[in-house]
Design a protein around this motif. Structure first.
Motif, mmCIF file in Angstrom:
data_model
loop_
_atom_site.group_PDB
_atom_site.id
_atom_site.type_symbol
_atom_site.label_atom_id
_atom_site.label_comp_id
_atom_site.label_asym_id
_atom_site.label_seq_id
_atom_site.Cartn_x
_atom_site.Cartn_y
_atom_site.Cartn_z
ATOM 1 N N UNK A 39 -3.464 5.876 0.192
ATOM 2 C CA UNK A 39 -3.691 6.663 -1.018
ATOM 3 C C UNK A 39 -3.775 5.781 -2.243
ATOM 4 N N UNK A 40 -3.277 4.558 -2.162
ATOM 5 C CA UNK A 40 -3.340 3.626 -3.290
ATOM 6 C C UNK A 40 -2.677 2.312 -2.930
ATOM 7 N N UNK A 41 -2.918 1.297 -3.762
ATOM 8 C CA UNK A 41 -2.046 0.145 -3.807
ATOM 9 C C UNK A 41 -0.886 0.519 -4.715
ATOM 10 N N UNK A 42 0.295 0.024 -4.410
ATOM 11 C CA UNK A 42 1.461 0.403 -5.214
ATOM 12 C C UNK A 42 1.272 0.012 -6.670
ATOM 13 N N UNK A 43 0.524 -1.075 -6.924
ATOM 14 C CA UNK A 43 0.309 -1.498 -8.305
ATOM 15 C C UNK A 43 -0.827 -0.713 -8.969
ATOM 16 N N UNK A 44 -1.623 0.037 -8.179
ATOM 17 C CA UNK A 44 -2.754 0.777 -8.733
ATOM 18 C C UNK A 44 -2.489 2.273 -8.854
ATOM 19 N N UNK A 45 -1.409 2.757 -8.253
ATOM 20 C CA UNK A 45 -1.133 4.185 -8.273
ATOM 21 C C UNK A 45 -0.935 4.637 -9.728
ATOM 22 N N UNK A 46 -1.449 5.808 -10.052
ATOM 23 C CA UNK A 46 -1.373 6.340 -11.416
ATOM 24 C C UNK A 46 -0.207 7.313 -11.493
ATOM 25 N N UNK A 47 0.731 7.060 -12.367
ATOM 26 C CA UNK A 47 1.914 7.907 -12.524
ATOM 27 C C UNK A 47 1.760 8.725 -13.793
ATOM 28 N N UNK A 48 1.437 9.982 -13.619
ATOM 29 C CA UNK A 48 1.146 10.872 -14.740
ATOM 30 C C UNK A 48 2.201 11.969 -14.814
ATOM 31 N N UNK A 49 2.973 11.957 -15.881
ATOM 32 C CA UNK A 49 4.016 12.972 -16.034
ATOM 33 C C UNK A 49 5.048 12.936 -14.936
ATOM 34 N N UNK A 90 0.839 -1.197 0.000
ATOM 35 C CA UNK A 90 0.000 0.000 0.000
ATOM 36 C C UNK A 90 0.877 1.251 0.000
ATOM 37 N N UNK A 91 0.352 2.314 -0.581
ATOM 38 C CA UNK A 91 0.968 3.637 -0.522
ATOM 39 C C UNK A 91 0.113 4.480 0.416
ATOM 40 N N UNK A 92 0.731 5.176 1.362
ATOM 41 C CA UNK A 92 -0.045 5.848 2.405
ATOM 42 C C UNK A 92 0.642 7.109 2.899
ATOM 43 N N UNK A 93 -0.131 7.918 3.620
ATOM 44 C CA UNK A 93 0.389 9.038 4.400
ATOM 45 C C UNK A 93 0.116 8.738 5.877
ATOM 46 N N UNK A 117 -3.544 9.789 -6.761
ATOM 47 C CA UNK A 117 -4.187 8.798 -5.896
ATOM 48 C C UNK A 117 -5.569 8.452 -6.432
ATOM 49 N N UNK A 118 -5.736 7.195 -6.861
ATOM 50 C CA UNK A 118 -7.049 6.755 -7.321
ATOM 51 C C UNK A 118 -8.049 6.732 -6.166
ATOM 52 N N UNK A 119 -7.571 6.399 -4.959
ATOM 53 C CA UNK A 119 -8.461 6.288 -3.801
ATOM 54 C C UNK A 119 -9.082 7.637 -3.448
ATOM 55 N N UNK A 120 -8.291 8.705 -3.493
ATOM 56 C CA UNK A 120 -8.817 10.036 -3.168
ATOM 57 C C UNK A 120 -9.909 10.431 -4.160
ATOM 58 N N UNK A 121 -9.680 10.193 -5.454
ATOM 59 C CA UNK A 121 -10.685 10.528 -6.460
ATOM 60 C C UNK A 121 -11.952 9.708 -6.233
ATOM 61 N N UNK A 122 -11.784 8.428 -5.937
ATOM 62 C CA UNK A 122 -12.943 7.555 -5.685
ATOM 63 C C UNK A 122 -13.745 8.033 -4.486
ATOM 64 N N UNK A 123 -13.067 8.418 -3.417
ATOM 65 C CA UNK A 123 -13.764 8.867 -2.206
ATOM 66 C C UNK A 123 -14.577 10.127 -2.459
ATOM 67 N N UNK A 124 -14.038 11.025 -3.275
ATOM 68 C CA UNK A 124 -14.781 12.247 -3.608
ATOM 69 C C UNK A 124 -15.963 11.905 -4.509
ATOM 70 N N UNK A 125 -15.740 11.053 -5.500
ATOM 71 C CA UNK A 125 -16.784 10.729 -6.474
ATOM 72 C C UNK A 125 -18.002 10.093 -5.826
ATOM 73 N N UNK A 126 -17.804 9.213 -4.825
ATOM 74 C CA UNK A 126 -18.956 8.548 -4.203
ATOM 75 C C UNK A 126 -19.749 9.504 -3.310
ATOM 76 N N UNK A 127 -19.242 10.721 -3.116
ATOM 77 C CA UNK A 127 -20.016 11.726 -2.402
ATOM 78 C C UNK A 127 -21.117 12.327 -3.256
ATOM 79 N N UNK A 128 -21.050 12.134 -4.564
ATOM 80 C CA UNK A 128 -22.103 12.628 -5.453
ATOM 81 C C UNK A 128 -23.392 11.859 -5.164
ATOM 82 N N UNK A 129 -24.519 12.553 -4.986
ATOM 83 C CA UNK A 129 -25.756 11.867 -4.572
ATOM 84 C C UNK A 129 -26.279 10.841 -5.558
ATOM 85 N N UNK A 130 -25.831 10.904 -6.826
ATOM 86 C CA UNK A 130 -26.326 9.952 -7.822
ATOM 87 C C UNK A 130 -25.358 8.779 -8.046
#
Length: 462
Positions: free
Chosen positions: A349-359, A336-339, A364-377
């Motif tokens: 913040x991610x699994x080491x194999x799932x972390x997205x390396x952009x540029x 796991x990757x963590x703070x 962190x895929x996990x942070x984006x997922x946590x925010x997205x599931x806050x959408x009521x739909x």
């Protein structure tokens, strides 16, 4: 276990090939099963030569009339031995003797076995029962939503009886209506399980405006807990929520999100932010984060690195493996990757194999997922990497909408705007009826990558 045997729990949700591999690797000799699994065992056992006996956990009246495999009746065996039970003696002479065996879910290769000893089980049960962990008491009534093949129900299979708590076993009935009925009928005070179960419970309760009368603590692990679950249970129902993190390799409980005394004065938003983290290590766990060179990183809540743990119930090597799983100082790399913040609260913040390396930078895929599931739909969300000619990788957001809801790509991206860094914004949003899960209830990023790994976002199609 008290007879010196090793209890190996099997996950019936696994594919048959995985079950056959695990049974053969462990060299299981006796299988105890519910009668409903006779068809599975009939297909499976010809591939498992070490299995000598199958015992069905029922009485003579409920035994199947005809089977293609030899089966024994548990209650009949018990009756035959009952005159001898008074003379039974505890056969374990060494606390380091093997007691239990669990296998990992095999998401990065073949499943690996983790042997628990009598000592490690006992120490783990002590930690689980502590007030700032799962707070198990003799007055507790525990609904064990998390199954026992998930590392002994996160240790509750031992912590509950050790403290004299009442255990409620739900079997396969984990829909929202069934869980609510069990909670109320048995006056449950404590329960533990993965987020998908609680999302089903919340949906059932919200539609019917129901209340929880006795529940005091919900422990959530296996995946990041959506903000909506915390807010609904704590604010609307007055039920405390604690996140739990651990692995098969840590027996499994390692961190729990119990609030410290110094945090009691935090406002609602401050408490929620802490509860969205995976918590702090209990008394038997050491924890650190390191960079790729192995240098320890600060506990400032900002630096993120590879999460490592050690302790008396953390494995040193996998079952029947010659290679060490931990380093010379006992540190096990979790993958796991963590703070870790100054209060000692860890956040994945991610699994080491799932972390997205952009540029060259990590997203962190996990942070984006946590925010997205806050959408009521949005019912559930997952983020995977897709190839990009300029940045190497970019995030793709996969969304399963709430029943009856039809959010658009722009709806979701607008909701994310301002809640995550601009360069973290997914390049596209795709919608699915449901997101695939592994046999242990976790989101299957492997399946999603197979389905969507070559997806071309709109700008790339032009």
């Amino acid at each position: 276990m008290g007879n010196g045997a090793i209890c190996h729990t099997l996950n019936p949700r696994l594919f048959e090939d995985d079950l056959a591999y695990i049974i053969n690797h462990a060299q299981d000799s006796v299988i105890l099963a519910d009668a409903s699994f006779v068809p599975v065992l009939t297909s499976l056992l010809p591939r498992c030569p070490t299995v000598k006996h199958v015992v069905l956990l029922t009485d003579e009246r409920h035994m199947p009339k005809q089977t293609k495999i030899d089966v024994m009746c548990y209650e009949d065996l018990l009756m035959e031995e009952s005159p001898n039970l008074e003379g039974f003696k505890w056969e374990v002479q060494d606390e380091n003797q093997g007691a239990g065996l669990c296998y990992t879910s095999g998401t990065t290769g073949m499943p690996k076995g983790v042997m628990y000893t009598h000592r490690s089980n006992f120490l783990h049960a002590l930690a689980v029962a502590l007030p700032d962990c799962l707070d198990v008491k003799s007055t507790s009534t525990i609904l064990m939503v998390v199954p026992m093949f998930h590392a002994n129900s996160w240790g509750l299979a031992f912590a509950g009886p050790m403290m004299g708590a009442k255990l409620v076993l739900p079997g396969p009935y984990l829909d929202g209506a069934s869980v609510y009925k069990l909670l109320e009928e048995h006056k449950v005070t404590t329960t533990a399980g993965v987020p998908t179960v609680w999302l089903g419970l919340l949906d059932h309760m919200e539609k019917r405006r129901l209340r929880l009368s006795t529940l005091r603590l919900v422990v959530i692990g296996g995946a990041a807990c959506p903000r909506h679950i915390i807010e609904y249970l704590e604010v609307t129902q007055g039920v405390e929520v604690r996140q739990l993190w651990g692995m098969t390799e840590t027996s499994p409980t390692a961190t729990v999100g119990a609030i410290k005394g110094s945090m009691v004065g935090l406002d609602r938003e401050g408490l929620t932010q802490m509860k969205l983290k995976q918590g702090r290590p209990h008394i038997f766990i050491d924890m650190r984060i390191v960079d790729e060179s192995g240098t320890e990183l600060p506990w400032d809540g900002k630096a993120f690195g590879n999460l490592q743990v050690r302790g008396p119930h953390t494995l040193s090597r996998y079952y029947n493996s010659e290679a060490a799983a931990a380093d010379a100082h006992g540190w096990f790399d979790t993958g796991d990757v963590a703070t870790i913040d100054p209060q000692g609260f860890m956040q994945i913040t991610d699994r080491s194999k799932d972390v997205i390396k952009s540029g060259g930078e990590w997203i962190s895929s996990v942070v984006i997922e946590n925010v997205a599931v806050g959408h009521p739909q949005v019912a559930e969300a997952a983020v995977i990497a897709i190839p990009d000619p300029k940045w190497t990788e970019r995030p793709l957001l996969v969304v399963a909408p709430q029943p009856g809801q039809t959010p658009t790509r722009d709806d979701i991206l607008s909701y994310l705007s301002g809640k995550i860094a601009r360069w973290w914004m997914p390049d596209d949003v795709v919608f699915v009826k449901e997101i695939p899960h592994t046999a242990t209830g976790k989101i299957s990023k492997l399946t999603l990558r197979k389905q969507w790994g070559n997806h071309k976002p709109p700008r790339a199609r032009m």
